[in-house]
Write a protein that holds these residues in place. Sequence first.
Motif, PDB file in Angstrom:
ATOM      1  N   ASP A  60     -23.907  19.706  39.723  1.00 39.61           N
ATOM      2  CA  ASP A  60     -22.730  18.834  39.791  1.00 39.61           C
ATOM      3  C   ASP A  60     -21.473  19.552  39.304  1.00 39.61           C
ATOM      4  O   ASP A  60     -20.402  19.445  39.919  1.00 39.61           O
ATOM      5  CB  ASP A  60     -22.955  17.570  38.960  1.00 39.61           C
ATOM      6  CG  ASP A  60     -23.926  16.595  39.615  1.00 39.61           C
ATOM      7  OD1 ASP A  60     -24.211  16.758  40.818  1.00 39.61           O
ATOM      8  OD2 ASP A  60     -24.400  15.676  38.918  1.00 39.61           O
ATOM      9  N   ILE A  61     -21.572  20.276  38.196  1.00 41.89           N
ATOM     10  CA  ILE A  61     -20.365  20.935  37.685  1.00 41.89           C
ATOM     11  C   ILE A  61     -20.060  22.225  38.445  1.00 41.89           C
ATOM     12  O   ILE A  61     -18.906  22.648  38.517  1.00 41.89           O
ATOM     13  CB  ILE A  61     -20.431  21.192  36.161  1.00 41.89           C
ATOM     14  CG1 ILE A  61     -21.606  22.085  35.769  1.00 41.89           C
ATOM     15  CG2 ILE A  61     -20.481  19.872  35.404  1.00 41.89           C
ATOM     16  CD1 ILE A  61     -21.595  22.474  34.291  1.00 41.89           C
ATOM     17  N   LEU A  62     -21.091  22.833  39.047  1.00 48.95           N
ATOM     18  CA  LEU A  62     -20.842  24.017  39.866  1.00 48.95           C
ATOM     19  C   LEU A  62     -20.074  23.660  41.134  1.00 48.95           C
ATOM     20  O   LEU A  62     -19.345  24.498  41.684  1.00 48.95           O
ATOM     21  CB  LEU A  62     -22.161  24.692  40.236  1.00 48.95           C
ATOM     22  CG  LEU A  62     -22.872  25.443  39.111  1.00 48.95           C
ATOM     23  CD1 LEU A  62     -24.254  25.887  39.562  1.00 48.95           C
ATOM     24  CD2 LEU A  62     -22.054  26.645  38.657  1.00 48.95           C
ATOM     25  N   ALA A  63     -20.217  22.441  41.587  1.00 49.30           N
ATOM     26  CA  ALA A  63     -19.530  22.008  42.807  1.00 49.30           C
ATOM     27  C   ALA A  63     -18.055  21.698  42.566  1.00 49.30           C
ATOM     28  O   ALA A  63     -17.299  21.500  43.522  1.00 49.30           O
ATOM     29  CB  ALA A  63     -20.231  20.779  43.387  1.00 49.30           C
ATOM     30  N   ILE A  64     -17.633  21.672  41.305  1.00 50.42           N
ATOM     31  CA  ILE A  64     -16.242  21.363  40.961  1.00 50.42           C
ATOM     32  C   ILE A  64     -15.501  22.665  40.674  1.00 50.42           C
ATOM     33  O   ILE A  64     -15.835  23.390  39.735  1.00 50.42           O
ATOM     34  CB  ILE A  64     -16.171  20.432  39.735  1.00 50.42           C
ATOM     35  CG1 ILE A  64     -16.949  19.140  39.995  1.00 50.42           C
ATOM     36  CG2 ILE A  64     -14.717  20.123  39.389  1.00 50.42           C
ATOM     37  CD1 ILE A  64     -17.075  18.248  38.770  1.00 50.42           C
ATOM     38  N   GLU A  65     -14.500  22.970  41.469  1.00 51.46           N
ATOM     39  CA  GLU A  65     -13.741  24.205  41.265  1.00 51.46           C
ATOM     40  C   GLU A  65     -12.946  24.129  39.961  1.00 51.46           C
ATOM     41  O   GLU A  65     -12.303  23.118  39.674  1.00 51.46           O
ATOM     42  CB  GLU A  65     -12.796  24.452  42.437  1.00 51.46           C
ATOM     43  CG  GLU A  65     -13.507  24.652  43.772  1.00 51.46           C
ATOM     44  CD  GLU A  65     -12.563  25.101  44.870  1.00 51.46           C
ATOM     45  OE1 GLU A  65     -11.658  25.921  44.580  1.00 51.46           O
ATOM     46  OE2 GLU A  65     -12.728  24.638  46.015  1.00 51.46           O
ATOM     47  N   SER A  66     -12.980  25.214  39.198  1.00 52.91           N
ATOM     48  CA  SER A  66     -12.257  25.223  37.915  1.00 52.91           C
ATOM     49  C   SER A  66     -11.735  26.618  37.598  1.00 52.91           C
ATOM     50  O   SER A  66     -11.828  27.088  36.471  1.00 52.91           O
ATOM     51  CB  SER A  66     -13.170  24.722  36.787  1.00 52.91           C
ATOM     52  OG  SER A  66     -14.360  25.485  36.704  1.00 52.91           O
ATOM     53  N   HIS A  67     -11.182  27.269  38.607  1.00 53.74           N
ATOM     54  CA  HIS A  67     -10.594  28.590  38.424  1.00 53.74           C
ATOM     55  C   HIS A  67      -9.075  28.478  38.405  1.00 53.74           C
ATOM     56  O   HIS A  67      -8.516  27.393  38.581  1.00 53.74           O
ATOM     57  CB  HIS A  67     -11.063  29.541  39.522  1.00 53.74           C
ATOM     58  CG  HIS A  67     -10.882  28.998  40.902  1.00 53.74           C
ATOM     59  ND1 HIS A  67      -9.706  29.119  41.606  1.00 53.74           N
ATOM     60  CD2 HIS A  67     -11.730  28.297  41.706  1.00 53.74           C
ATOM     61  CE1 HIS A  67      -9.826  28.542  42.782  1.00 53.74           C
ATOM     62  NE2 HIS A  67     -11.048  28.027  42.875  1.00 53.74           N
ATOM     63  N   ARG A  68      -8.401  29.593  38.211  1.00 53.92           N
ATOM     64  CA  ARG A  68      -6.951  29.563  38.013  1.00 53.92           C
ATOM     65  C   ARG A  68      -6.181  29.095  39.240  1.00 53.92           C
ATOM     66  O   ARG A  68      -5.021  28.681  39.128  1.00 53.92           O
ATOM     67  CB  ARG A  68      -6.447  30.940  37.583  1.00 53.92           C
ATOM     68  CG  ARG A  68      -6.703  32.064  38.571  1.00 53.92           C
ATOM     69  CD  ARG A  68      -6.117  33.375  38.068  1.00 53.92           C
ATOM     70  NE  ARG A  68      -6.472  34.507  38.916  1.00 53.92           N
ATOM     71  CZ  ARG A  68      -7.516  35.282  38.719  1.00 53.92           C
ATOM     72  NH1 ARG A  68      -8.322  35.039  37.688  1.00 53.92           N
ATOM     73  NH2 ARG A  68      -7.788  36.299  39.515  1.00 53.92           N
ATOM     74  N   ASN A  69      -6.791  29.169  40.423  1.00 55.98           N
ATOM     75  CA  ASN A  69      -6.106  28.735  41.640  1.00 55.98           C
ATOM     76  C   ASN A  69      -6.481  27.317  42.059  1.00 55.98           C
ATOM     77  O   ASN A  69      -5.966  26.814  43.063  1.00 55.98           O
ATOM     78  CB  ASN A  69      -6.438  29.695  42.789  1.00 55.98           C
ATOM     79  CG  ASN A  69      -6.015  31.118  42.492  1.00 55.98           C
ATOM     80  OD1 ASN A  69      -4.998  31.353  41.843  1.00 55.98           O
ATOM     81  ND2 ASN A  69      -6.803  32.086  42.943  1.00 55.98           N
ATOM     82  N   ALA A  70      -7.377  26.685  41.318  1.00 63.99           N
ATOM     83  CA  ALA A  70      -7.853  25.351  41.698  1.00 63.99           C
ATOM     84  C   ALA A  70      -6.880  24.277  41.222  1.00 63.99           C
ATOM     85  O   ALA A  70      -6.303  24.390  40.135  1.00 63.99           O
ATOM     86  CB  ALA A  70      -9.235  25.105  41.098  1.00 63.99           C
ATOM     87  N   PRO A  71      -6.691  23.223  41.996  1.00 65.64           N
ATOM     88  CA  PRO A  71      -5.842  22.110  41.542  1.00 65.64           C
ATOM     89  C   PRO A  71      -6.372  21.528  40.233  1.00 65.64           C
ATOM     90  O   PRO A  71      -7.554  21.201  40.126  1.00 65.64           O
ATOM     91  CB  PRO A  71      -5.957  21.096  42.685  1.00 65.64           C
ATOM     92  CG  PRO A  71      -6.352  21.907  43.882  1.00 65.64           C
ATOM     93  CD  PRO A  71      -7.216  23.008  43.354  1.00 65.64           C
TER      94      PRO A  71
END
Length: 423
Positions: free
Chosen positions: A32-43
């Motif tokens: 579930d958390i891997l499917a959520i983008e959380s990098h510097r370019n992610a909204p």
Amino acid sequence: MFSPDKNESGSALPEAVARHLDADELLRLTSDILAIESHRNAPGHETPVATHIRDVLRSEGIDAELKDVCDGRCNVIAVLPGTGSGPTLMFNGHIDTVPPGDMPRAFEPHIVGGNLFARGACDMKAGVAAQYYAMIALKRAGVPLAGDLIFTGVVGEEDGTSEGSLDVIANGPKADMVVVAEPSDLDVIVAHKGFDYYRIEVEGVPTHSSRPTNGVSAIYKAANIITAIEERLIPRTNERLHQLLGAASVNVSAVIGYARNEMVTAVRRAPGDKPAGAVVPDICTIYMDRRRIPGETLAEIEAGFEALLNELRAADPSLDAKLFFTPGSEDLYSHPPLDTDPSHPLVTECLRLAAQEVGIPPVPKGVPYWSDAALFNAMQGTPAIVFGPGHIGVAHSNSEFVPVHELIKAARVNAGLALSLLS
């Protein structure tokens, strides 16, 4: 401390806790958390995944909140309170990842050959999930704790600023011991190197390249310095040894030389174009990465660089070179090494549990990479270790993965560690 005898689940944990640690459920939480983008370019950067983790923990009756750190980027902080009669233990992990790059299906977690592939699987969302899932299991089991168990999912590690952990250090919550979930192959890491960036700026005298003897090439002068670094400074640096980490090191990572009045032209030209102007270059900068071992100070390292430059100045009085230190960021001046006493109960208990749950020898390890564990250790004097699933060699790669079987083992060790140290 609980009995080391294995229960029906194959774990040494008390059955009341072990039955709440389910491998399939943990795999789902991790996916579930891997499917959520959380990098510097992610909204929203890390805030969407922080919000998700907060909501999962709240649904289990655990007190969890978002803490704004900077620019709307939020840590997630959760506490499973104890009675106040024991020490506090913090599980810590960064919830940001590097961007997807060319990784296929980077945010579509999928299993191939027993490995879970996705961006951040190894570094380090699997480790984070194994931490807060251990907290969930303890909450479900209703096990009384003497001290608080804290979880901090933090921002900003991958961009080199470690703003999330620095905010925890500055503003709390405070803990007596910290476990950082960087990938360690489920080894217990008590030491790693620190690192800092230095540069040497070399000045020359520009002139038209048709008459080079009328000027002084900063690049040629820099070449002499680089040779001296390789032949003199590196051997001296390698003499500094640590039992678990080996030698300190220095690496020349980049060299940029040009003529000031041709700088814009030089930068704009693509590789393969004609040279950047008919001018002898009057500036050259040498960039260096210095990995330091516990016990080394910044002053000692700077003195080593200056001693080398003084030797070169004695042989060449015309050498114009200056050393500069490059801080990691405005808030993180230096990246210190990690050095936790292997005899501390945090270490000995984690080793004991890892031996039982994972089947590895109870031997503390050192690693060459850096982690936020060093900040808690160096800035607060807090015993800190690195313990998490996954192999650092696949972090940031286009084939990043974590072995599925390591997830539940990590969660069991985490839960057992909290029980042992806080109950």
